[in-house]
Design an enzyme around this catalytic site. Sequence first.
Site, PDB file in Angstrom:
ATOM      1  N   TRP A  36       0.814  -1.219   0.000  1.00  0.00           N
ATOM      2  CA  TRP A  36       0.000   0.000   0.000  1.00  0.00           C
ATOM      3  C   TRP A  36       0.843   1.263   0.000  1.00  0.00           C
ATOM      4  O   TRP A  36       1.867   1.331   0.675  1.00  0.00           O
ATOM      5  CB  TRP A  36      -0.888  -0.014   1.245  1.00  0.00           C
ATOM      6  CG  TRP A  36      -1.573   1.269   1.538  1.00  0.00           C
ATOM      7  CD1 TRP A  36      -1.124   2.280   2.359  1.00  0.00           C
ATOM      8  CD2 TRP A  36      -2.848   1.716   1.036  1.00  0.00           C
ATOM      9  NE1 TRP A  36      -2.028   3.315   2.388  1.00  0.00           N
ATOM     10  CE2 TRP A  36      -3.100   2.989   1.589  1.00  0.00           C
ATOM     11  CE3 TRP A  36      -3.790   1.147   0.178  1.00  0.00           C
ATOM     12  CZ2 TRP A  36      -4.260   3.722   1.314  1.00  0.00           C
ATOM     13  CZ3 TRP A  36      -4.950   1.877  -0.097  1.00  0.00           C
ATOM     14  CH2 TRP A  36      -5.176   3.142   0.467  1.00  0.00           C
ATOM     15  N   ASP A  39      -0.035   9.089   1.121  1.00  0.00           N
ATOM     16  CA  ASP A  39       0.555  10.422   0.931  1.00  0.00           C
ATOM     17  C   ASP A  39       2.038  10.457   0.553  1.00  0.00           C
ATOM     18  O   ASP A  39       2.846   9.721   1.130  1.00  0.00           O
ATOM     19  CB  ASP A  39       0.489  11.231   2.244  1.00  0.00           C
ATOM     20  CG  ASP A  39      -0.848  11.194   2.921  1.00  0.00           C
ATOM     21  OD1 ASP A  39      -1.792  10.645   2.370  1.00  0.00           O
ATOM     22  OD2 ASP A  39      -0.933  11.724   4.043  1.00  0.00           O
TER      23      ASP A  39
HETATM   24  C1  FRU Z   1      -3.777  11.923   4.825  1.00  0.00           C
HETATM   25  C2  FRU Z   1      -3.505  11.183   6.127  1.00  0.00           C
HETATM   26  C3  FRU Z   1      -2.627  12.011   7.025  1.00  0.00           C
HETATM   27  C4  FRU Z   1      -1.963  10.985   7.883  1.00  0.00           C
HETATM   28  C5  FRU Z   1      -1.777   9.844   6.912  1.00  0.00           C
HETATM   29  C6  FRU Z   1      -1.863   8.494   7.546  1.00  0.00           C
HETATM   30  O1  FRU Z   1      -4.079  11.107   3.762  1.00  0.00           O
HETATM   31  O2  FRU Z   1      -4.728  10.855   6.743  1.00  0.00           O
HETATM   32  O3  FRU Z   1      -3.321  13.000   7.756  1.00  0.00           O
HETATM   33  O4  FRU Z   1      -0.754  11.430   8.410  1.00  0.00           O
HETATM   34  O5  FRU Z   1      -2.764   9.978   5.925  1.00  0.00           O
HETATM   35  O6  FRU Z   1      -1.481   7.497   6.645  1.00  0.00           O
END
Ligand code: FRU
Length: 486
Positions: A36, A39
């Site tokens: 997976w 971000d």
């Molecule tokens: C955004 C998020 C962030 C967090 C991350 C966790 O897509 O929700 O706020 O740090 O993904 O994977």
Amino acid sequence: MNNYTTARADHFIRENKQHLCTDYRLQFHLMSEYGWMNDPNGFIQYKENFHLFYQHYPYKPYWGPMHWGHAISNDLIKWSYLPVALAPDQEYDKDGCFSGSAVEKDGKLVLMYTGHMMTGPNKDIDYVQTQSIAQSEDGVNFEKIAQNPVIPASLIPTGASQKDFRDPKVFERDGKYYVVLGSNDGSGNGVILLYRSEDLQHWTFVNDIARSDGSMGDNWECPDLFQLSDRDVLVMSPQRMPSQGYDYHNLHSTVSMLGRLDTENGIFDYNNYEPMDYGFDFYAPQTCVDNKGRRIVVAWMDTWETEIPTQQGHNWAGAMTLPREMRIVNDKIIYVPVEEIKAYRSKLYELLDFELNGKRNLDCYGDSYELEVVFDAAEAEEFGLMLRAYEEEHTLISYRLQDSLLRFNRERSGIGPKGERITKVDLRDNQLMLRIFVDRSSVEVFIQDGEKVMTGRIYPGPESNGIHIYARGKCRVVSFRKWDIL
Ligand code: FRU
């Protein structure tokens, strides 16, 4: 305590990557090597190379305890994988090394990220988030520092959520370090917090620099703040932002605000905000500035709670957008694919200056290519393109003159999520200029030199490689160019 380590993650990837199903794997976009991805994190040019980290769960094509994957490139297009940079192996980050950013300090590559720690059985409410640092001398191996967490929960101001406190984006200004963090006010409004430090280890709260007035989502994630021309830009990803006209129709959105930051008092004065992308799949963007002074943005080219077909038996999920250069033109932000992509063009197919009335199947095909098409509307009511076409299947990009609306329709794109996104575009001298990147399971449409962009994932069948151009009423195609990419 779990037993996640970076070594275990690397070993697992090495042992399992032959089980990857390559259908829908992109040719010129970054994906995780296995498992997976969400971000982009820690995007930086460090000692000549670009480093791009990403939220990563290597063991399954689903979100899980977050690691940081790591890739490196010298041209932002071709990436090589490096060992997994961070694993949730400390008490303060035991349930995930969440999103964060990178900065170079005294020759070291320093990462700042959110440690996610569960405090009870309910994953939606029982957690604490704090900010920590990991650093590297060689840009490959990272060590978490003993002083972590450097921003503990006790530094969260009153009036901000005591739980949602994440995604540090560090920047330097006037010899000091600053970090912006995403949060909310505890009663349904997103908030961005600003902290200051001299050394990246001791931080003081400055102010909340922006908050939702109730119309911009209940929690703000992944902020970024930087200078662009003579302005400051604040970027963030609001969760559950209500739609406004044709904008903000995804569950979670991304917004840019053009303004000015007063670092002393922690006030961000802005006059307007707008979406960063008008399509389906663009979330949690992060920027870096390179040694030519370009401000480059990359986003996760998927979003939460949508169907991702590669989760079924393919052993991977998630991709990044093409890196896009951000510029300000006439007081508006425009987005242009980084020029490095042009080096990957091959096999030009070109048709110049022809009249179109009806549908024309073009004598060119593909699943990974760039198009540059200039339409002159002439007397047409509507015109557009059908991409990845075969029999009933196609992805439709259309423009209707009557209301000046451009549509990206994936109702018939194949398997996977469907729907349509619409945005208003003004013709320029009666012309519409589209630059479109198609890559196996993605489409990115750059409109009128980057005035707007629409991005979406599509999952067509292997035979859907046709390209059609059409008009209802008479239009003129000034130029149609197609290059294969790679
Ligand atoms: C955004 C998020 C962030 C967090 C991350 C966790 O897509 O929700 O706020 O740090 O993904 O994977």
